[in-house]
Design an enzyme around this catalytic site. Structure first.
Site, PDB file in Angstrom:
ATOM      1  N   ASN A  36      12.601  42.383 -27.688  1.00 44.68           N
ATOM      2  CA  ASN A  36      12.110  43.773 -27.775  1.00 44.68           C
ATOM      3  C   ASN A  36      12.602  44.612 -26.597  1.00 44.68           C
ATOM      4  O   ASN A  36      12.190  45.763 -26.452  1.00 44.68           O
ATOM      5  CB  ASN A  36      10.573  43.817 -27.860  1.00 44.68           C
ATOM      6  N   LYS A  93      -0.954  38.914 -25.278  1.00 43.61           N
ATOM      7  CA  LYS A  93      -0.696  38.962 -26.729  1.00 43.61           C
ATOM      8  C   LYS A  93       0.642  38.296 -27.054  1.00 43.61           C
ATOM      9  O   LYS A  93       0.777  37.599 -28.049  1.00 43.61           O
ATOM     10  CB  LYS A  93      -0.593  40.424 -27.186  1.00 43.61           C
ATOM     11  N   GLY A 104       3.924  29.356 -36.598  1.00 44.95           N
ATOM     12  CA  GLY A 104       3.741  29.493 -38.053  1.00 44.95           C
ATOM     13  C   GLY A 104       5.093  29.410 -38.747  1.00 44.95           C
ATOM     14  O   GLY A 104       5.239  28.747 -39.780  1.00 44.95           O
ATOM     15  N   ARG A 108       6.532  26.591 -41.439  1.00 51.61           N
ATOM     16  CA  ARG A 108       7.046  26.901 -42.778  1.00 51.61           C
ATOM     17  C   ARG A 108       8.450  26.369 -42.995  1.00 51.61           C
ATOM     18  O   ARG A 108       8.754  25.798 -44.029  1.00 51.61           O
ATOM     19  CB  ARG A 108       7.059  28.418 -42.998  1.00 51.61           C
ATOM     20  N   TYR A 147      -0.867  36.053 -17.546  1.00 47.01           N
ATOM     21  CA  TYR A 147       0.335  35.220 -17.692  1.00 47.01           C
ATOM     22  C   TYR A 147      -0.053  33.738 -17.721  1.00 47.01           C
ATOM     23  O   TYR A 147       0.276  33.011 -18.652  1.00 47.01           O
ATOM     24  CB  TYR A 147       1.274  35.517 -16.531  1.00 47.01           C
ATOM     25  N   LYS A 151      -0.005  31.459 -21.064  1.00 46.24           N
ATOM     26  CA  LYS A 151       0.912  30.322 -21.204  1.00 46.24           C
ATOM     27  C   LYS A 151       0.148  29.014 -21.444  1.00 46.24           C
ATOM     28  O   LYS A 151       0.609  28.125 -22.147  1.00 46.24           O
ATOM     29  CB  LYS A 151       1.781  30.194 -19.949  1.00 46.24           C
TER      30      LYS A 151
HETATM   31  P1  NAD Z   1      12.961  37.777 -18.553  1.00 42.32           P
HETATM   32  O1  NAD Z   1      11.912  38.791 -18.325  1.00 42.32           O
HETATM   33  O2  NAD Z   1      14.338  38.070 -18.061  1.00 42.32           O
HETATM   34  O3  NAD Z   1      13.066  37.411 -20.098  1.00 42.32           O
HETATM   35  C1  NAD Z   1      12.024  37.553 -21.023  1.00 42.32           C
HETATM   36  C2  NAD Z   1      12.582  38.204 -22.282  1.00 42.32           C
HETATM   37  O4  NAD Z   1      11.547  38.288 -23.261  1.00 42.32           O
HETATM   38  C3  NAD Z   1      13.077  39.628 -22.027  1.00 42.32           C
HETATM   39  O5  NAD Z   1      14.355  39.797 -22.604  1.00 42.32           O
HETATM   40  C4  NAD Z   1      12.041  40.493 -22.722  1.00 42.32           C
HETATM   41  O6  NAD Z   1      12.541  41.741 -23.146  1.00 42.32           O
HETATM   42  C5  NAD Z   1      11.589  39.591 -23.857  1.00 42.32           C
HETATM   43  N1  NAD Z   1      10.243  39.882 -24.350  1.00 42.32           N
HETATM   44  C6  NAD Z   1       9.109  40.072 -23.650  1.00 42.32           C
HETATM   45  N2  NAD Z   1       8.070  40.293 -24.472  1.00 42.32           N
HETATM   46  C7  NAD Z   1       8.572  40.235 -25.741  1.00 42.32           C
HETATM   47  C8  NAD Z   1       7.991  40.374 -27.021  1.00 42.32           C
HETATM   48  N3  NAD Z   1       6.685  40.641 -27.177  1.00 42.32           N
HETATM   49  N4  NAD Z   1       8.786  40.258 -28.110  1.00 42.32           N
HETATM   50  C9  NAD Z   1      10.120  40.015 -27.971  1.00 42.32           C
HETATM   51  N5  NAD Z   1      10.721  39.866 -26.774  1.00 42.32           N
HETATM   52  C10 NAD Z   1       9.956  39.973 -25.682  1.00 42.32           C
HETATM   53  O7  NAD Z   1      12.429  36.424 -17.905  1.00 42.32           O
HETATM   54  P2  NAD Z   1      13.088  34.986 -17.789  1.00 42.32           P
HETATM   55  O8  NAD Z   1      13.035  34.599 -16.370  1.00 42.32           O
HETATM   56  O9  NAD Z   1      14.374  34.903 -18.500  1.00 42.32           O
HETATM   57  O10 NAD Z   1      12.000  34.093 -18.538  1.00 42.32           O
HETATM   58  C11 NAD Z   1      12.179  33.565 -19.838  1.00 42.32           C
HETATM   59  C12 NAD Z   1      11.008  32.674 -20.194  1.00 42.32           C
HETATM   60  O11 NAD Z   1      10.917  31.591 -19.274  1.00 42.32           O
HETATM   61  C13 NAD Z   1       9.664  33.393 -20.164  1.00 42.32           C
HETATM   62  O12 NAD Z   1       8.869  32.920 -21.226  1.00 42.32           O
HETATM   63  C14 NAD Z   1       9.059  32.956 -18.837  1.00 42.32           C
HETATM   64  O13 NAD Z   1       7.662  32.958 -18.882  1.00 42.32           O
HETATM   65  C15 NAD Z   1       9.616  31.540 -18.713  1.00 42.32           C
HETATM   66  N6  NAD Z   1       9.664  31.126 -17.299  1.00 42.32           N
HETATM   67  C16 NAD Z   1      10.599  31.636 -16.452  1.00 42.32           C
HETATM   68  C17 NAD Z   1      10.585  31.251 -15.116  1.00 42.32           C
HETATM   69  C18 NAD Z   1      11.606  31.751 -14.124  1.00 42.32           C
HETATM   70  O14 NAD Z   1      11.509  31.376 -12.955  1.00 42.32           O
HETATM   71  N7  NAD Z   1      12.581  32.540 -14.478  1.00 42.32           N
HETATM   72  C19 NAD Z   1       9.615  30.336 -14.653  1.00 42.32           C
HETATM   73  C20 NAD Z   1       8.662  29.868 -15.549  1.00 42.32           C
HETATM   74  C21 NAD Z   1       8.703  30.251 -16.879  1.00 42.32           C
END
Ligand code: NAD
Ligand code: UDP
Length: 316
Positions: A36, A93, A104, A108, A147, A151
């Site tokens: 998004n 959310k 889901g 499917r 957060y 998670k």
């Molecule tokens: P990021 O913010 O660069 O990437 C997250 C992506 O999700 C973004 O492109 C954002 O636009 C998209 N997004 C957010 N909400 C959305 C929604 N409702 N629908 C569709 N797209 C949506 O962060 P990242 O560092 O690349 O993290 C990716 C994943 O890894 C995340 O789930 C984060 O929680 C997890 N994570 C990352 C780290 C880290 O150190 N980078 C550590 C622990 C967990």
């Protein structure tokens, strides 16, 4: 001959997601990138757009989505404290409603789903390093809770879809990961310090800088993702993926100052609420179930690549 797999990557235009899309395409898969663009950007995947095996979808996972896929990597969720606290309700959310939609769909179409969980499920840990069977020390009503608890709930949902509906799930708990394509404004420590150092601005250490983190370069994480997705269906995780070499924030600041040759000074600002004091993954389980997986890229080498990415970005 094995059929080409179609793989959905939610959050595919983000930092980690864009590297994952690239790697999955490189390995000969068809990749559908869904995002998004809240914290991600088309710029991160623009170089993939002409690839006939790549498809880009603007969609928000808090709304249902339907596609036939063999595997799903559920990465959609803002990851930096600044971004996930910007709209806390939307963050939770995304982790809860969004993960229900993805589970889901996995149910499917009988897809395997890998859930990007986090070391934040351990909160401000009282056990060090953190093994997967540690239940954590998390504030349920603080500013990080949208957060952390989101998670945690997503992990619960994965396990329940697995137990109740036999969905093939893989939960990975990601520890602080860095690399090129981090958003320069997302407030995470590695990107903040590098951008500040390159611009000769003050490096902002929150608190006294004695808090620690363990930093993993993005390529090591991706190797862990791919190996985890390929494991036997009986392996669900959660499994920690992180680099166990721990640094204080002060050490990180000094390293970045030295590597960039910056004239920046260090300033100390107040520590944010519920900021974990220390964090280090116990990766014995990952080593065992992921064929000896272990991070290979040392902090200095990963920082070199990341500094050079930000140098180019800021020169533009
Ligand atoms: P990021 O913010 O660069 O990437 C997250 C992506 O999700 C973004 O492109 C954002 O636009 C998209 N997004 C957010 N909400 C959305 C929604 N409702 N629908 C569709 N797209 C949506 O962060 P990242 O560092 O690349 O993290 C990716 C994943 O890894 C995340 O789930 C984060 O929680 C997890 N994570 C990352 C780290 C880290 O150190 N980078 C550590 C622990 C967990
Ligand atoms: N931090 C800091 N200065 C910054 C950004 C972050 O000192 O400009 C600290 C932050 O308080 C935390 C650590 O660095 O102790 C890691 O922060 P980050 O937001 O990168 O990740 P997380 O807290 O989620 O591990």
């Amino acid at each position: 001959m094995e059929r080409t797999k179609r793989i959905l990557v939610t959050g595919g235009a983000g930092f980690i997601g864009s590297h994952l899309c690239e790697r999955l395409l490189h390995e000969g898969n068809e990749v559908v990138c869904l995002d998004n663009y809240f914290t991600g950007s088309r710029k991160n995947i623009i170089h993939l757009i002409d690839n006939p095996c790549f498809e880009l979808v603007r969609h928000d996972i808090t709304m249902p989505y339907f596609i036939e896929a063999d595997e799903i990597y559920n990465l959609a969720c803002p990851a930096s404290p600044v971004h996930y606290q910007y709209n806390a309700i939307k963050t939770i959310k995304t982790s809860v409603q969004g993960t229900i939609h993805m589970l889901g769909m996995a149910k499917r179409v009988k897809a395997k789903i890998l859930q990007a969980s986090t070391s934040e499920v351990y909160g401000d840990p009282k056990i060090h390093p953190q093994p997967e069977d540690y239940w954590g020390h998390v504030n349920p009503v603080g500013v990080r809770s949208c957060y952390d608890e989101g998670k945690r709930c997503a992990e619960t949902l994965c396990m329940d879809y697995h137990r109740q509906n036999n969905v093939k799930i893989k939960i990975v708990r990601i520890f602080n990961t860095y690399g090129p394509r981090m958003d320069p404004n997302d407030g995470r420590v590695v990107s903040n310090f590098i951008v500040q150092a390159l611009q000769n601005k003050d490096l902002t250490i929150y608190g006294d800088g004695e808090q620690s983190r363990s930093f993993q370069f993005v390529d090591d994480l991706l190797e862990g993702f791919i190996r985890m997705m390929a494991t036997d269906d009986s392996i669900t995780g959660p499994v920690n993926l992180g680099n166990p070499v721990e640094f204080t924030i002060r050490e990180l600041a000094d390293l970045i100052l030295g590597m960039t040759g910056s004239k920046s000074r260090i300033v100390n600002l107040p520590l944010p609420q519920d900021d974990p004091v220390q964090r280090q993954p116990d990766i014995s389980l990952a080593k065992k179930i992921l064929n000896g997986w272990s991070p290979e890229i040392q902090l200095e080498n990963g920082l070199e690549k990341t500094i050079s990415y930000f140098r180019n970005l800021l020169d533009k």
